[in-house]
Design a protein around this motif. Structure first.
Motif, short mmCIF file in Angstrom:
data_model
loop_
_atom_site.label_atom_id
_atom_site.label_comp_id
_atom_site.label_asym_id
_atom_site.label_seq_id
_atom_site.Cartn_x
_atom_site.Cartn_y
_atom_site.Cartn_z
N SER A 98 7.21 4.44 -9.68
CA SER A 98 6.57 4.83 -8.37
C SER A 98 7.12 6.20 -7.52
O SER A 98 8.33 6.28 -7.88
CB SER A 98 6.69 3.88 -7.30
OG SER A 98 6.08 4.02 -6.03
N VAL A 99 6.23 7.15 -7.11
CA VAL A 99 6.84 8.28 -6.24
C VAL A 99 6.16 8.49 -4.91
O VAL A 99 5.00 8.02 -4.77
CB VAL A 99 6.74 9.47 -7.36
CG1 VAL A 99 5.13 9.58 -7.54
CG2 VAL A 99 7.44 10.61 -6.77
N ASP A 100 6.87 9.04 -3.96
CA ASP A 100 6.20 9.50 -2.79
C ASP A 100 7.15 10.63 -2.38
O ASP A 100 8.30 10.73 -2.49
CB ASP A 100 6.36 8.26 -1.80
CG ASP A 100 5.22 8.21 -0.89
OD1 ASP A 100 4.16 9.29 -0.80
OD2 ASP A 100 5.41 7.67 0.35
N PHE A 101 6.42 11.41 -1.39
CA PHE A 101 7.18 12.56 -0.62
C PHE A 101 7.64 12.05 0.83
O PHE A 101 6.71 11.16 1.30
CB PHE A 101 6.28 13.86 -0.50
CG PHE A 101 6.27 14.69 -1.64
CD1 PHE A 101 7.17 15.82 -1.61
CD2 PHE A 101 5.38 14.47 -2.71
CE1 PHE A 101 7.24 16.69 -2.69
CE2 PHE A 101 5.51 15.39 -3.69
CZ PHE A 101 6.22 16.33 -3.71
N PHE A 102 8.54 12.79 1.31
CA PHE A 102 8.66 12.44 2.69
C PHE A 102 7.55 13.34 3.45
O PHE A 102 6.94 14.23 2.84
CB PHE A 102 10.19 13.17 3.07
CG PHE A 102 11.31 12.31 3.00
CD1 PHE A 102 12.33 12.11 3.90
CD2 PHE A 102 11.68 11.49 1.73
CE1 PHE A 102 13.44 11.49 3.66
CE2 PHE A 102 12.81 10.98 1.40
CZ PHE A 102 13.61 11.06 2.62
N LYS A 103 7.36 13.24 4.74
CA LYS A 103 6.32 13.43 5.58
C LYS A 103 6.73 15.17 5.41
O LYS A 103 5.89 15.96 5.83
CB LYS A 103 6.36 12.96 6.72
CG LYS A 103 5.11 13.56 7.67
CD LYS A 103 5.45 12.47 9.08
CE LYS A 103 4.28 13.25 10.15
NZ LYS A 103 4.58 12.63 11.64
N SER A 104 7.98 15.56 5.78
CA SER A 104 8.35 17.07 5.82
C SER A 104 8.18 17.60 4.37
O SER A 104 8.10 18.88 4.46
CB SER A 104 9.83 17.10 6.08
OG SER A 104 10.52 16.24 5.18
N GLY A 105 7.78 16.91 3.61
CA GLY A 105 7.54 17.67 2.07
C GLY A 105 8.78 18.05 1.39
O GLY A 105 8.47 18.66 0.25
N ASP A 106 10.06 18.09 1.96
CA ASP A 106 11.07 18.73 1.16
C ASP A 106 12.05 17.72 0.54
O ASP A 106 12.86 17.99 -0.07
CB ASP A 106 12.02 19.29 2.38
CG ASP A 106 12.53 18.38 3.38
OD1 ASP A 106 12.08 17.13 3.51
OD2 ASP A 106 13.07 18.87 4.38
N LYS A 107 11.66 16.49 0.53
CA LYS A 107 12.10 15.37 -0.37
C LYS A 107 11.35 14.55 -1.06
O LYS A 107 10.09 14.20 -0.48
CB LYS A 107 13.28 14.67 0.76
CG LYS A 107 14.28 15.28 1.13
CD LYS A 107 15.30 14.41 2.23
CE LYS A 107 16.45 15.16 2.73
NZ LYS A 107 16.01 15.91 3.88
#
Length: 357
Positions: free
Chosen positions: A83-92
């Motif tokens: 599984s993978v997901d981004f932080f809302k900020s897109g930087d992590k």
């Protein structure tokens, strides 16, 4: 982003879509692909795609204007990554897998730290915010869902499910958890340690995927038996619940081959959605009109994961073996690839006059 992958004169007027402008990513994973995620930050003009795989890695690609992907970073695990997901900020980027851990990669510094630990493989990880604090939620085969402030080694909270967690999705304050034995747990993230509602799936067979509506009023469920269910949270909307057949071959005599629905993704603007399955096809649907918008030809192997980018102009789909036919169905030349489909303006638009929510 028009003409992103070369110009297209197609008006896509029929319900059969085409794949002629689709672009394959270079340097794909070396084993089956488990999950895809685009960076969601609307202020970032770039598209980054994270891809998790059984080869124990997450690869992060920058998607260029010509549709090609350029490798930018990597997360390494000690087992298959699920599984993978981004932080809302897109930087992590968050990732989780069979090594019983979840990790976070800071794209600015290149540093990876462990943020979660379970007693069994972690099947799902998703990002959410609690009072503005970045958080991760993990779901494991140890039957627990845990919440993590990534700056702390201990979980902020935990809730025990009826069975092993197979799938999970978050939208705003809505968390939906699908487990073995077809349990579906709905959690309000403002009260994360209790179930707002628990149901058994309206589908008769094992749950493969749950995916939240863009307005967080409900969720879609996909099962191994070529069915999808649309389920609203509140009882007042129960009359809108329905299920439908998909990813099934044309009947041959008395036999109909059915295929697992491996992933469901909602379009970020239109609220329409895709289904993708073991039959190697994907389709776009309008739940409000109860209508299929587009169906696409077979892509040469099972589709294991899908996602839209933040503007809904790119639909990414992963082709790789999903073990739906056991070890006998696998072969050394089975395709493992990620493909980007440029979404034409009318491909995912709801039907006119459909009831809007």
């Amino acid at each position: 982003m028009s003409g992103l992958f070369g110009s297209s004169s197609s008006t896509a007027s029929s319900t059969l879509g085409d794949l002629k402008n689709d672009v394959e990513l270079q340097s794909p994973p070396e084993d089956s692909i488990t999950d895809l995620a685009f960076n969601p930050n609307p202020t970032d003009p770039k598209d980054f795609l994270a891809v998790s795989s059984w080869d124990k890695k997450v690869r992060i690609y920058e998607i260029l204007q010509n549709g090609q992907g350029q490798g930018k970073a990597q997360i390494e695990h000690d087992g298959p990554v699920f599984s993978v997901d981004f932080f809302k900020s897109g930087d992590k980027v968050l990732s989780a897998g069979a090594d019983k851990q979840a990790k976070v990669l800071d794209l600015a510094t290149g540093q990876t730290i462990q943020v979660a630990q379970h007693d069994a493989p972690v099947r799902c990880v998703r990002y959410f915010e609690a009072n503005g604090t970045p958080m991760a939620v993990t779901g494991s085969w140890d039957k627990t869902v845990k919440y993590w402030d990534y700056r702390s080694a201990q979980p902020a909270a935990s809730v025990t499910c009826q069975e092993r967690v197979y799938t999970m999705d978050v939208r705003d304050n809505l968390l939906v958890v699908g487990t073995a034995d077809r349990y579906i747990n709905v959690i309000n993230l403002k009260e994360p340690t209790k179930f707002y509602k628990s149901i058994q799936s309206p589908l008769k067979w094992q749950t493969r995927v749950v995916s939240c509506f863009t307005d967080s009023a409900g969720f879609a469920i996909g099962s191994i038996e070529g069915r999808c269910a649309i389920q609203y949270i509140e009882e007042k909307d129960a009359s809108l619940n329905f299920s439908f057949k998909c990813h099934r071959d044309a009947p041959q005599g008395n036999v109909t081959n059915v295929h697992a629905v491996n992933d469901i993704s909602f379009h970020p603007q239109h609220g329409t959605f895709s289904t993708a399955g073991s039959d190697g096809t994907f389709h776009f649907w309008d739940k409000d009109a109860k209508h299929r918008l587009k169906g696409y030809p077979q892509v040469g192997g099972s589709i294991t994961a899908t996602t839209f980018n933040k503007t809904g102009t790119i639909f990414a789909y992963a082709t790789s073996y999903d073990w739906s036919k056991g070890y006998q169905g696998n072969s050394a030349n089975y395709p493992t690839k990620v493909t980007l489909h440029p979404v034409l303006p009318d491909e995912c638009k709801p039907r006119p006059n459909a009831k809007k929510r």
